[in-house]
Design a protein around this motif. Structure first.
Motif, PDB file in Angstrom:
ATOM      1  N   CYS A 223     -79.060  -0.388  44.151  1.00  0.00           N
ATOM      2  CA  CYS A 223     -79.768  -1.349  45.193  1.00  0.00           C
ATOM      3  C   CYS A 223     -81.095  -1.552  45.329  1.00  0.00           C
ATOM      4  CB  CYS A 223     -79.008  -0.632  46.535  1.00  0.00           C
ATOM      5  SG  CYS A 223     -79.353  -1.874  47.849  1.00  0.00           S
ATOM      6  N   GLY A 224     -81.503  -2.708  45.444  1.00  0.00           N
ATOM      7  CA  GLY A 224     -82.987  -2.812  45.335  1.00  0.00           C
ATOM      8  C   GLY A 224     -83.692  -3.220  46.749  1.00  0.00           C
ATOM      9  N   TYR A 225     -82.787  -2.855  47.997  1.00  0.00           N
ATOM     10  CA  TYR A 225     -83.120  -3.262  49.182  1.00  0.00           C
ATOM     11  C   TYR A 225     -84.393  -2.307  49.802  1.00  0.00           C
ATOM     12  CZ  TYR A 225     -80.467  -7.292  50.305  1.00  0.00           C
ATOM     13  OH  TYR A 225     -79.873  -8.679  50.173  1.00  0.00           O
ATOM     14  N   CYS A 226     -84.048  -1.021  49.394  1.00  0.00           N
ATOM     15  CA  CYS A 226     -84.796  -0.078  49.849  1.00  0.00           C
ATOM     16  C   CYS A 226     -85.256   1.045  48.898  1.00  0.00           C
ATOM     17  CB  CYS A 226     -84.553   0.554  51.313  1.00  0.00           C
ATOM     18  SG  CYS A 226     -83.138   2.041  50.980  1.00  0.00           S
ATOM     19  N   GLY A 227     -85.877   2.260  49.290  1.00  0.00           N
ATOM     20  CA  GLY A 227     -86.309   3.110  48.095  1.00  0.00           C
ATOM     21  C   GLY A 227     -85.357   4.111  47.969  1.00  0.00           C
ATOM     22  N   VAL A 228     -84.068   4.219  48.757  1.00  0.00           N
ATOM     23  CA  VAL A 228     -83.383   5.355  48.495  1.00  0.00           C
ATOM     24  C   VAL A 228     -82.655   5.487  47.278  1.00  0.00           C
ATOM     25  CG1 VAL A 228     -81.014   6.192  49.389  1.00  0.00           C
ATOM     26  CG2 VAL A 228     -82.891   5.340  50.866  1.00  0.00           C
ATOM     27  N   GLY A 229     -82.270   4.127  46.747  1.00  0.00           N
ATOM     28  CA  GLY A 229     -81.832   4.157  45.325  1.00  0.00           C
ATOM     29  C   GLY A 229     -80.012   4.260  45.442  1.00  0.00           C
ATOM     30  N   THR A 236     -67.270  -9.157  39.663  1.00  0.00           N
ATOM     31  CA  THR A 236     -67.586 -10.392  39.300  1.00  0.00           C
ATOM     32  C   THR A 236     -66.151 -11.147  38.807  1.00  0.00           C
ATOM     33  OG1 THR A 236     -68.316 -10.001  37.070  1.00  0.00           O
ATOM     34  CG2 THR A 236     -69.982 -10.126  38.614  1.00  0.00           C
ATOM     35  N   SER A 237     -66.079 -12.401  39.020  1.00  0.00           N
ATOM     36  CA  SER A 237     -65.193 -13.073  38.567  1.00  0.00           C
ATOM     37  C   SER A 237     -65.377 -14.578  38.070  1.00  0.00           C
ATOM     38  CB  SER A 237     -64.041 -13.228  39.788  1.00  0.00           C
ATOM     39  OG  SER A 237     -62.858 -14.073  39.078  1.00  0.00           O
ATOM     40  N   ASP A 238     -65.346 -14.885  36.682  1.00  0.00           N
ATOM     41  CA  ASP A 238     -65.828 -16.245  36.403  1.00  0.00           C
ATOM     42  C   ASP A 238     -67.437 -16.436  36.559  1.00  0.00           C
ATOM     43  OD1 ASP A 238     -63.203 -16.999  35.517  1.00  0.00           O
ATOM     44  OD2 ASP A 238     -62.952 -17.846  37.682  1.00  0.00           O
ATOM     45  N   GLY A 239     -67.931 -15.202  36.396  1.00  0.00           N
ATOM     46  CA  GLY A 239     -69.480 -15.349  36.249  1.00  0.00           C
ATOM     47  C   GLY A 239     -70.020 -15.108  37.667  1.00  0.00           C
ATOM     48  N   GLU A 240     -69.164 -15.289  38.707  1.00  0.00           N
ATOM     49  CA  GLU A 240     -69.729 -15.215  40.111  1.00  0.00           C
ATOM     50  C   GLU A 240     -69.397 -13.753  40.766  1.00  0.00           C
ATOM     51  OE1 GLU A 240     -71.093 -17.304  41.480  1.00  0.00           O
ATOM     52  OE2 GLU A 240     -71.009 -19.184  40.105  1.00  0.00           O
ATOM     53  N   VAL A 241     -70.451 -13.207  41.555  1.00  0.00           N
ATOM     54  CA  VAL A 241     -70.288 -11.921  42.096  1.00  0.00           C
ATOM     55  C   VAL A 241     -69.185 -12.268  43.377  1.00  0.00           C
ATOM     56  CG1 VAL A 241     -71.468 -10.143  43.778  1.00  0.00           C
ATOM     57  CG2 VAL A 241     -72.505 -11.342  41.807  1.00  0.00           C
ATOM     58  N   THR A 242     -68.159 -11.374  43.391  1.00  0.00           N
ATOM     59  CA  THR A 242     -67.183 -11.460  44.372  1.00  0.00           C
ATOM     60  C   THR A 242     -67.134 -10.376  45.241  1.00  0.00           C
ATOM     61  OG1 THR A 242     -65.494 -10.202  42.874  1.00  0.00           O
ATOM     62  CG2 THR A 242     -65.523 -12.602  42.957  1.00  0.00           C
ATOM     63  N   ALA A 243     -67.813  -9.149  44.654  1.00  0.00           N
ATOM     64  CA  ALA A 243     -67.927  -7.982  45.946  1.00  0.00           C
ATOM     65  C   ALA A 243     -69.126  -7.126  45.288  1.00  0.00           C
ATOM     66  CB  ALA A 243     -66.830  -7.137  45.921  1.00  0.00           C
ATOM     67  N   VAL A 244     -69.559  -6.343  46.236  1.00  0.00           N
ATOM     68  CA  VAL A 244     -70.659  -5.154  45.806  1.00  0.00           C
ATOM     69  C   VAL A 244     -70.054  -3.885  46.550  1.00  0.00           C
ATOM     70  CG1 VAL A 244     -72.975  -4.143  45.859  1.00  0.00           C
ATOM     71  CG2 VAL A 244     -72.534  -6.748  45.504  1.00  0.00           C
ATOM     72  N   LEU A 245     -69.681  -2.865  45.847  1.00  0.00           N
ATOM     73  CA  LEU A 245     -69.018  -1.913  46.303  1.00  0.00           C
ATOM     74  C   LEU A 245     -69.882  -0.590  45.908  1.00  0.00           C
ATOM     75  CD1 LEU A 245     -65.467  -2.576  45.274  1.00  0.00           C
ATOM     76  CD2 LEU A 245     -66.477  -3.323  47.520  1.00  0.00           C
ATOM     77  N   PRO A 246     -70.058   0.325  46.990  1.00  0.00           N
ATOM     78  CA  PRO A 246     -70.647   1.570  46.595  1.00  0.00           C
ATOM     79  C   PRO A 246     -70.094   2.380  45.724  1.00  0.00           C
ATOM     80  CG  PRO A 246     -69.793   1.509  48.912  1.00  0.00           C
ATOM     81  CD  PRO A 246     -69.699   0.343  48.519  1.00  0.00           C
ATOM     82  N   ALA A 247     -70.750   3.057  45.008  1.00  0.00           N
ATOM     83  CA  ALA A 247     -70.262   3.871  43.716  1.00  0.00           C
ATOM     84  C   ALA A 247     -69.858   5.159  44.229  1.00  0.00           C
ATOM     85  CB  ALA A 247     -71.061   4.124  42.785  1.00  0.00           C
ATOM     86  N   ARG A 248     -68.626   5.807  44.219  1.00  0.00           N
ATOM     87  CA  ARG A 248     -68.079   7.127  44.646  1.00  0.00           C
ATOM     88  C   ARG A 248     -68.859   8.091  43.844  1.00  0.00           C
ATOM     89  NH1 ARG A 248     -63.379   7.275  47.690  1.00  0.00           N
ATOM     90  NH2 ARG A 248     -63.485   9.580  47.635  1.00  0.00           N
ATOM     91  N   ASP A 249     -69.377   7.938  42.781  1.00  0.00           N
ATOM     92  CA  ASP A 249     -69.899   9.033  41.960  1.00  0.00           C
ATOM     93  C   ASP A 249     -71.570   8.799  42.027  1.00  0.00           C
ATOM     94  OD1 ASP A 249     -69.950   6.712  40.440  1.00  0.00           O
ATOM     95  OD2 ASP A 249     -69.493   7.619  38.699  1.00  0.00           O
ATOM     96  N   GLY A 250     -72.168   7.761  42.835  1.00  0.00           N
ATOM     97  CA  GLY A 250     -73.261   7.640  43.183  1.00  0.00           C
ATOM     98  C   GLY A 250     -74.049   9.015  43.568  1.00  0.00           C
ATOM     99  N   PRO A 251     -75.150   9.624  42.873  1.00  0.00           N
ATOM    100  CA  PRO A 251     -75.640  10.751  43.184  1.00  0.00           C
ATOM    101  C   PRO A 251     -76.368  10.697  44.540  1.00  0.00           C
ATOM    102  CG  PRO A 251     -76.951   9.622  41.556  1.00  0.00           C
ATOM    103  CD  PRO A 251     -75.772   8.638  41.809  1.00  0.00           C
ATOM    104  N   ASN A 253     -75.768   7.981  47.122  1.00  0.00           N
ATOM    105  CA  ASN A 253     -75.058   7.578  48.314  1.00  0.00           C
ATOM    106  C   ASN A 253     -73.650   8.186  48.310  1.00  0.00           C
ATOM    107  OD1 ASN A 253     -74.854   5.933  46.007  1.00  0.00           O
ATOM    108  ND2 ASN A 253     -73.855   4.471  47.024  1.00  0.00           N
ATOM    109  N   GLN A 254     -72.946   8.579  47.160  1.00  0.00           N
ATOM    110  CA  GLN A 254     -71.559   9.080  47.420  1.00  0.00           C
ATOM    111  C   GLN A 254     -70.910   8.282  47.827  1.00  0.00           C
ATOM    112  OE1 GLN A 254     -72.245  13.114  48.747  1.00  0.00           O
ATOM    113  NE2 GLN A 254     -73.047  13.742  46.904  1.00  0.00           N
ATOM    114  N   GLY A 255     -70.589   6.813  47.722  1.00  0.00           N
ATOM    115  CA  GLY A 255     -69.476   6.112  48.121  1.00  0.00           C
ATOM    116  C   GLY A 255     -69.828   5.308  49.172  1.00  0.00           C
ATOM    117  N   HIS A 256     -71.075   5.455  49.628  1.00  0.00           N
ATOM    118  CA  HIS A 256     -71.469   4.742  51.122  1.00  0.00           C
ATOM    119  C   HIS A 256     -72.689   3.709  50.663  1.00  0.00           C
ATOM    120  CE1 HIS A 256     -71.138   4.449  55.277  1.00  0.00           C
ATOM    121  NE2 HIS A 256     -72.260   4.725  55.554  1.00  0.00           N
ATOM    122  N   ALA A 257     -72.815   2.962  51.659  1.00  0.00           N
ATOM    123  CA  ALA A 257     -73.966   2.042  51.478  1.00  0.00           C
ATOM    124  C   ALA A 257     -74.138   1.140  52.920  1.00  0.00           C
ATOM    125  CB  ALA A 257     -73.657   0.871  50.465  1.00  0.00           C
ATOM    126  N   CYS A 258     -75.324   0.765  53.151  1.00  0.00           N
ATOM    127  CA  CYS A 258     -75.611  -0.132  54.224  1.00  0.00           C
ATOM    128  C   CYS A 258     -74.988  -1.738  54.328  1.00  0.00           C
ATOM    129  CB  CYS A 258     -77.042   0.212  54.856  1.00  0.00           C
ATOM    130  SG  CYS A 258     -78.168  -0.949  53.586  1.00  0.00           S
TER     131      CYS A 258
END
Length: 298
Positions: A223-229, A236-251, A253-258
């Motif tokens: 994520c590029g919105y702040c410095g947390v990382g 994506t579908s047909d080259g278009e973004v359909t969803a942005v999901l927090p990664a469960r294995d993210g060191p 955020n561990q599956g969470h996002a704002c």
């Protein structure tokens, strides 16, 4: 941290002290249904779908601490049938669409793996929903009152925007303020959508039904919105973004996002988004090439 050793279906496994039997069973590579459980949340033990026999007693694995030397049985015919019946009872109160073919919810997948057919769901529905929120859709007919969304909001996000109301089979999730979801204290983190096991809470649009645990192929990014990382998976579908999901294995955020990391990607298709450099000439911004723009800045 001190570890303890227990036997799961004859296999010795080691888990940290204080771990649950559910953690021990999964360490042994055995997948138990646990519809009220999420590794990020405190255990509730309300759905009884993770029943095992431990030390001669039948217990809910998610709320039973592992103890050294305990022998756990998960695969006997008796235990399998008890778990299957617990899932059947939950599914039977829901409308048929809860188990429809192609439904990606955790409950639907548990039913399919347990041999519980769509005809099990015989609920009449009619409890309504809430479409007032731009990012969260509530379908009360699919709510099983597991409390995962309430605990996610309280324990992970710390907003306390949700609660359970009603009694018995009429218990459902609702905003704590009692009004429309859009008028509640919700900060639109999407954590409730991510943890819901039935599809009662979904993200409207092409991402409906997707959670951080059940998703198609995606591209990992930061994520590029702040410095947390926070680590995010872009679907994506047909080259278009359909969803942005927090990664469960993210060191981080561990599956969470704002709300920004998860939902604020509309700028990608905005008509006002800059697609090439602009230079101000005679008081007006005009398109320019990269070499010219970089030379001007230098």
């Amino acid at each position: 941290m001190t570890g303890i050793e227990i036997q799961v279906d004859g296999t010795s496994v080691a888990v940290p002290e204080g771990a649950s039997l559910l953690a021990a069973v999964r360490t042994a590579g055995i997948d138990l249904p646990a519809l009220c459980s999420d590794d990020r949340l405190s255990p509730a033990g309300s759905c009884r779908t993770c029943l095992v026999r431990a030390g001669g007693r039948i217990v809910a694995a998610c709320v039973t601490p592992a103890a050294s030397g305990v022998h756990v049985e998960t695969a006997t015919d008796e235990i399998r049938q008890l778990r299957r019946e617990a899932v059947q009872v939950i599914a039977s109160a829901l409308p048929p669409r809860a188990l429809a073919d192609g439904n990606p919810s955790e409950l639907a997948e548990v039913c399919r793996s347990s041999g519980i057919g769509p005809d099990t769901a015989q609920g009449a529905g009619g409890r309504g929903g809430d479409d007032s929120h731009p990012y969260v859709h509530l379908d009360r007919d699919l709510c099983i009152a597991c409390g995962r969304c309430v605990r996610m909001c309280a324990e992970v996000q710390g907003t306390f925007a949700l609660t359970l109301v009603g009694r018995g089979a009429d218990t459902v999730v609702t905003p704590g303020t009692g009004g429309a979801w859009a008028e509640s204290d919700c900060v639109a983190c999407g954590g409730c959508v991510d943890t819901c096991p039935t599809g009662a809470l979904t993200e409207p649009g092409p991402a409906r039904g997707l959670t951080s645990a059940h998703r198609p192929a995606a591209t990992r990014t930061t994520c590029g919105y702040c410095g947390v990382g926070c680590a995010l998976d872009v679907v994506t579908s047909d080259g278009e973004v359909t969803a942005v999901l927090p990664a469960r294995d993210g060191p981080v955020n561990q599956g969470h996002a704002c709300v920004k990391g998860r939902f604020a990607h509309g700028y990608l298709t905005s008509s006002e988004r800059l697609a090439r450099p602009l230079l101000r000439r005679d008081g007006r911004l005009e398109p320019a090439g990269w070499d010219e723009a970089l030379g001007h800045v230098a």
